[in-house]
Design a protein around this motif. Structure first.
Motif, PDB file in Angstrom:
ATOM      1  N   GLY A 106       8.414  24.494   1.608  1.00 61.38           N
ATOM      2  CA  GLY A 106       7.162  24.386   0.882  1.00 61.38           C
ATOM      3  C   GLY A 106       6.520  23.022   0.980  1.00 61.38           C
ATOM      4  O   GLY A 106       5.321  22.869   0.729  1.00 61.38           O
ATOM      5  N   THR A 107       7.282  22.018   1.363  1.00 59.13           N
ATOM      6  CA  THR A 107       6.761  20.654   1.476  1.00 59.13           C
ATOM      7  C   THR A 107       6.068  20.410   2.820  1.00 59.13           C
ATOM      8  O   THR A 107       5.733  19.268   3.126  1.00 59.13           O
ATOM      9  N   PHE A 108       5.837  21.456   3.601  1.00 58.34           N
ATOM     10  CA  PHE A 108       5.306  21.274   4.953  1.00 58.34           C
ATOM     11  C   PHE A 108       4.015  20.455   4.944  1.00 58.34           C
ATOM     12  O   PHE A 108       3.845  19.533   5.732  1.00 58.34           O
ATOM     13  N   PHE A 109       3.078  20.810   4.077  1.00 52.26           N
ATOM     14  CA  PHE A 109       1.795  20.111   3.999  1.00 52.26           C
ATOM     15  C   PHE A 109       1.975  18.940   3.042  1.00 52.26           C
ATOM     16  O   PHE A 109       1.975  19.095   1.831  1.00 52.26           O
ATOM     17  N   GLY A 110       2.146  17.733   3.616  1.00 54.14           N
ATOM     18  CA  GLY A 110       2.313  16.534   2.812  1.00 54.14           C
ATOM     19  C   GLY A 110       1.128  15.608   2.964  1.00 54.14           C
ATOM     20  O   GLY A 110       0.095  15.953   3.536  1.00 54.14           O
ATOM     21  N   PHE A 111       1.286  14.395   2.468  1.00 58.28           N
ATOM     22  CA  PHE A 111       0.182  13.448   2.440  1.00 58.28           C
ATOM     23  C   PHE A 111       0.622  12.087   2.956  1.00 58.28           C
ATOM     24  O   PHE A 111       1.769  11.675   2.768  1.00 58.28           O
ATOM     25  N   SER A 112      -0.295  11.408   3.593  1.00 59.83           N
ATOM     26  CA  SER A 112      -0.077  10.066   4.116  1.00 59.83           C
ATOM     27  C   SER A 112      -1.083   9.136   3.451  1.00 59.83           C
ATOM     28  O   SER A 112      -2.293   9.379   3.513  1.00 59.83           O
ATOM     29  N   ILE A 113      -0.592   8.095   2.814  1.00 61.62           N
ATOM     30  CA  ILE A 113      -1.454   7.152   2.111  1.00 61.62           C
ATOM     31  C   ILE A 113      -1.323   5.788   2.762  1.00 61.62           C
ATOM     32  O   ILE A 113      -0.220   5.252   2.893  1.00 61.62           O
ATOM     33  N   HIS A 148       5.956  15.748  -0.321  1.00 68.40           N
ATOM     34  CA  HIS A 148       6.352  14.635   0.531  1.00 68.40           C
ATOM     35  C   HIS A 148       5.138  13.741   0.782  1.00 68.40           C
ATOM     36  O   HIS A 148       4.097  14.226   1.235  1.00 68.40           O
ATOM     37  N   VAL A 149       5.287  12.451   0.489  1.00 70.38           N
ATOM     38  CA  VAL A 149       4.186  11.497   0.620  1.00 70.38           C
ATOM     39  C   VAL A 149       4.668  10.293   1.409  1.00 70.38           C
ATOM     40  O   VAL A 149       5.723   9.725   1.109  1.00 70.38           O
ATOM     41  N   ARG A 150       3.892   9.908   2.378  1.00 67.90           N
ATOM     42  CA  ARG A 150       4.188   8.710   3.154  1.00 67.90           C
ATOM     43  C   ARG A 150       3.282   7.578   2.686  1.00 67.90           C
ATOM     44  O   ARG A 150       2.085   7.757   2.499  1.00 67.90           O
ATOM     45  N   VAL A 151       3.866   6.414   2.500  1.00 71.02           N
ATOM     46  CA  VAL A 151       3.123   5.198   2.210  1.00 71.02           C
ATOM     47  C   VAL A 151       3.344   4.262   3.385  1.00 71.02           C
ATOM     48  O   VAL A 151       4.457   3.774   3.601  1.00 71.02           O
ATOM     49  N   VAL A 204       6.535  13.561 -11.591  1.00 69.58           N
ATOM     50  CA  VAL A 204       6.194  14.649 -10.667  1.00 69.58           C
ATOM     51  C   VAL A 204       7.196  14.595  -9.518  1.00 69.58           C
ATOM     52  O   VAL A 204       7.578  13.511  -9.074  1.00 69.58           O
ATOM     53  N   ASN A 205       7.595  15.745  -9.029  1.00 63.64           N
ATOM     54  CA  ASN A 205       8.655  15.818  -8.020  1.00 63.64           C
ATOM     55  C   ASN A 205       8.121  15.412  -6.645  1.00 63.64           C
ATOM     56  O   ASN A 205       7.795  16.250  -5.807  1.00 63.64           O
ATOM     57  N   ILE A 206       8.038  14.102  -6.433  1.00 62.53           N
ATOM     58  CA  ILE A 206       7.541  13.537  -5.180  1.00 62.53           C
ATOM     59  C   ILE A 206       8.658  12.754  -4.510  1.00 62.53           C
ATOM     60  O   ILE A 206       9.375  11.992  -5.158  1.00 62.53           O
ATOM     61  N   ASN A 207       8.795  12.948  -3.200  1.00 61.05           N
ATOM     62  CA  ASN A 207       9.714  12.161  -2.375  1.00 61.05           C
ATOM     63  C   ASN A 207       8.899  11.390  -1.350  1.00 61.05           C
ATOM     64  O   ASN A 207       7.838  11.833  -0.915  1.00 61.05           O
ATOM     65  N   TRP A 208       9.420  10.248  -0.922  1.00 68.29           N
ATOM     66  CA  TRP A 208       8.596   9.265  -0.211  1.00 68.29           C
ATOM     67  C   TRP A 208       9.147   8.912   1.174  1.00 68.29           C
ATOM     68  O   TRP A 208      10.348   8.764   1.366  1.00 68.29           O
ATOM     69  N   PHE A 420      -4.981   9.757   3.783  1.00 69.84           N
ATOM     70  CA  PHE A 420      -5.981   9.234   2.864  1.00 69.84           C
ATOM     71  C   PHE A 420      -6.459   7.883   3.367  1.00 69.84           C
ATOM     72  O   PHE A 420      -5.662   7.049   3.780  1.00 69.84           O
ATOM     73  N   GLY A 421      -7.730   7.639   3.250  1.00 66.60           N
ATOM     74  CA  GLY A 421      -8.266   6.295   3.370  1.00 66.60           C
ATOM     75  C   GLY A 421      -8.785   5.871   2.007  1.00 66.60           C
ATOM     76  O   GLY A 421      -8.205   6.184   0.983  1.00 66.60           O
ATOM     77  N   GLY A 422      -9.924   5.185   1.978  1.00 66.50           N
ATOM     78  CA  GLY A 422     -10.524   4.792   0.711  1.00 66.50           C
ATOM     79  C   GLY A 422     -11.829   5.529   0.477  1.00 66.50           C
ATOM     80  O   GLY A 422     -12.030   6.651   0.944  1.00 66.50           O
ATOM     81  N   GLN A 423     -12.763   4.896  -0.207  1.00 64.02           N
ATOM     82  CA  GLN A 423     -14.032   5.533  -0.529  1.00 64.02           C
ATOM     83  C   GLN A 423     -15.027   5.486   0.619  1.00 64.02           C
ATOM     84  O   GLN A 423     -16.096   6.093   0.530  1.00 64.02           O
ATOM     85  N   THR A 424     -14.671   4.805   1.698  1.00 60.63           N
ATOM     86  CA  THR A 424     -15.562   4.744   2.853  1.00 60.63           C
ATOM     87  C   THR A 424     -15.145   5.707   3.957  1.00 60.63           C
ATOM     88  O   THR A 424     -15.524   5.531   5.113  1.00 60.63           O
TER      89      THR A 424
END
Length: 682
Positions: A106-113, A148-151, A204-208, A420-424
């Motif tokens: 279920g974590t297939f779609f994650g996020f990159s910040i 799953h979130v990447r920083v 919240v159940n987030i892994n990094w 993710f980027g910022g507001q621009t």
């Protein structure tokens, strides 16, 4: 039962006094030129609320890209149009279906910040967390099990850790001393950034995933890894070492002749230093090679013997790739002229886009299985350099994001992280409100976030999900469909319609036959199915998007919680004919729940834990949090991370809940710009 939480924050005052720049460079098509107006064919037409683009070059406007009003007319219906009635046959037993994907999570779609914007999206310090971020992530975690979130990103390459920064800041960017064509700043960060991530994971159940610098091969800086292990513990998924190394030469970080074999040699130096660092106890947590496909193919890296040499250190193999770019608007290049959005628009509204994107990686995903390594798309989105206004921030990206993710899963990637980027930039899954407007406005939900919700619910929490691209309707690229199997049995189907037609003439009906004689099985159609619809008036829509009847709000109108009434439709099937007929609007997507288990999971939407903010006075706010979330969301209840938790009653000794240190309280920024401690009354 929910309880009020309140107190004050010292880091809030620091962040209020010293406004921090949270994005580097000028990304997207933000210019100082007047707005061009006209229809998609170039006819002049003024509008009080909407900006139209013309065929005479890219659109221009003065707003921040995340909130632009660029509008483009949806592409015309194909001539002839695809059939609006067609059949799909699927077995009940996965063993009868050739071509299924590997088992997906279920974590297939994650996020990159991007590391430099964590203070904009997540929080300004461990005691100051953004409520909307928690709510958005909670939606995904409830359906997927975790997120799953990447920083990391470009800014990880020059990042270094310092004990503290002025006024309690967790990051500080130095753009003046940066030397690179993309204006990536040198980034100083404090351990508090990692404590902040740990605090988020306690709620919240987030892994990094974390990025570590790779810019200085003579003086390796592993403090992010050392502290990451200590602070995040089992919340840590791995460390990315090297970000888009195939661009090092082009960006001036290495000699222009820098090659895959040079990279191989530098990784030998990296692994030697990694092995020698006694503060890093988990050596097999490295993610690589993270090439961008701009200059090197993955095979060029594999051919050096990279995996054979460094396999013991590698937890994941990864690449980064965007299907297109909008870079020429920001960094003019005669070899890369600006792309016309009117030409690009229909390219995101075709099933072939995902097929063609995944095709160059099919060999790599096959090799990854042989090497027993998950293969990740570690950073992606609709287009690099901020996306295309009018495309990336419209319902087009909702449909594209679903198809893109499911095609990658079908092609045996093990995950995809959307950046993710910022507001621009215009492609964000969601965007924080500008600081100077936080007292009057909410956050902005990007259409891409609805893709994440759809995919999380499709994948579910069984960790046995397998997909196949059904190529229905004679493989028409406007009407794709995926069949989903869980625990070896048919459970769900995803149906998409890329066309825009308000008349309804190009809505289609898919007749789904389950099992039966065609598969040498008994008839398998259930008496009824549950259906959730993702809808918008057109593919050009930016705000009026609903998932199962609910919305997360338009621009400046969200706190990360669902608005409106839930609408899960029940469709009766014909068991005599062994078929279920599902109508899909133009445009739209349908997630159909067939199995009993899938239908039961589909109705659990009211179980989502959210973080409610309510302004009480100018100096006091309340946040309500289900205390059971605090007790269980961290997997190990956080108790192993902090011995002196103290009581949680209001006014009691050590009453604040935190993973930072005894007596330090985690707090949340409310939408009105205030902050409050987490303090759960019993």
């Amino acid at each position: 039962m929910y309880y009020p939480l309140f107190a004050l924050s010292t880091c809030l005052f620091a962040s209020a006094v010293h406004a921090d720049v949270t994005i580097y460079g000028l990304l997207g098509q933000t210019t100082a030129a007047p707005v061009q107006t006209g229809t998609a064919t170039g006819t002049t037409q003024q509008s009080a609320t909407t900006s139209f683009v013309t065929t005479h070059g890219p659109p221009q406007y003065t707003e921040l890209a995340a909130y632009n009003n660029i509008y483009m007319e949806p592409p015309a219906i194909p001539n002839p149009p695809p059939a609006n009635q067609f059949a799909i046959g699927v077995p009940t037993d996965a063993t009868l279906m050739n071509g299924l994907s590997i088992k997906q999570s279920g974590t297939f779609f994650g996020f990159s910040i991007e590391m430099s914007v964590v203070n904009q999206l997540i929080g300004s310090c461990p005691q100051d967390l953004k409520v909307p971020f928690l709510n958005y992530m909670s939606i995904i975690a409830e359906k997927a099990g975790s997120v799953h979130v990447r920083v990391g990103g470009n800014t990880q390459e020059t990042a270094f850790v310092v004990p503290s920064l002025d006024d309690g800041k967790i990051i500080e960017k130095n753009k003046e001393d940066a030397s690179n064509p993309t204006s990536t700043p040198i980034l100083a960060l404090t351990p508090d950034l990692l404590y902040m991530l740990a605090n988020v994971s306690s709620l919240v159940n987030i892994n990094w995933y974390l990025g570590v610098p790779f810019n200085d091969t003579a003086n390796w800086r592993f403090q992010i890894a050392e502290l990451g292990e200590q602070i995040l513990g089992d919340r840590l998924l791995g460390f990315q070492a090297a970000n888009e190394p195939d661009l090092y030469g082009a960006h001036g970080h290495r000699p222009s002749s820098y090659s895959p074999f040079d990279f191989f040699g530098e990784y030998a130096l990296f692994t030697q230093a990694w092995e020698a660092d006694t503060q890093i106890t988990r050596k097999n947590t490295v993610i690589a090679p993270s090439t961008s496909y701009a200059l090197w193919s993955p095979e060029q890296v594999w051919d050096t013997g990279f995996v054979e040499a460094y396999g013991p250190y590698l937890s994941h193999l990864a690449v980064e790739h965007y299907p297109s770019d909008n870079c020429a608007v920001v960094w003019p290049d005669p070899n890369n002229p600006p792309r016309d959005p009117l030409v690009m628009f229909p390219q995101y509204l075709t099933h072939n886009a995902g097929i063609n994107f995944a095709k160059p990686y099919l060999n790599s995903t096959r090799l990854a299985q042989q090497w027993d390594k998950p293969f990740l798309l570690f950073e992606t989105n609709s287009a690099s350099c901020g996306g295309f206004p009018g495309i990336s921030d419209t319902f087009t990206s909702s449909l594209w994001g679903i198809d893109h993710a499911l095609q990658l899963a079908h092609s045996n990637f093990s995950g995809a992280l959307f950046h993710f980027g910022g507001q621009t930039v215009s492609y964000n899954p969601f965007t924080a409100v500008p600081t100077n407007e936080s007292a009057v406005h909410g956050w902005t939900t990007g259409p891409l976030f609805y893709s994440a919700v759809f995919v999380a619910e499709l994948m579910g929490q069984s960790n046995t999900t397998q997909l196949i691209d059904m190529l229905p309707n004679n493989a028409n690229d406007q009407t794709p469909a995926y069949a989903v199997f869980e625990n070896g049995k048919f459970s769900k189907m995803a149906l998409l319609n890329y066309m825009t037609d308000p008349s309804g003439a190009n809505d289609y009906t898919a007749t789904i036959y389950v099992g039966g004689s065609g598969w040498n099985e008994p008839n398998g159609a259930p008496a009824s199915v549950k259906v959730k619809y993702l809808r918008a008036p057109s593919v050009s829509e930016k705000d009026n998007i609903t998932w199962a009847g609910q919305t997360l709000g338009g621009r400046f109108a969200s706190d990360g919680r669902w608005q409106g009434d839930l609408d899960i439709q029940t469709v009766q099937c014909d068991q005599t004919q062994n078929m279920c007929q599902i109508k899909v609007p133009a445009p739209g997507a349908a997630l159909v729940f067939f199995s009993d288990e899938a239908q039961a999971a589909a109705t659990g939407d009211n179980d989502i834990a959210t973080f409610v903010t309510t302004a009480v006075t100018k100096t006091k706010n309340t946040v309500t949090v289900d205390p059971s979330v605090l007790a269980t969301s961290n997997g190990d209840s956080g108790k192993s991370r902090l011995s002196n938790m103290g009581g949680t009653s209001q006014g009691g000794s050590n009453g604040a809940m935190s993973v930072v240190a005894p007596g330090v309280a985690a707090l949340v920024s409310v939408l009105a710009g205030m902050s409050v401690f987490f303090r759960v009354s019993r």
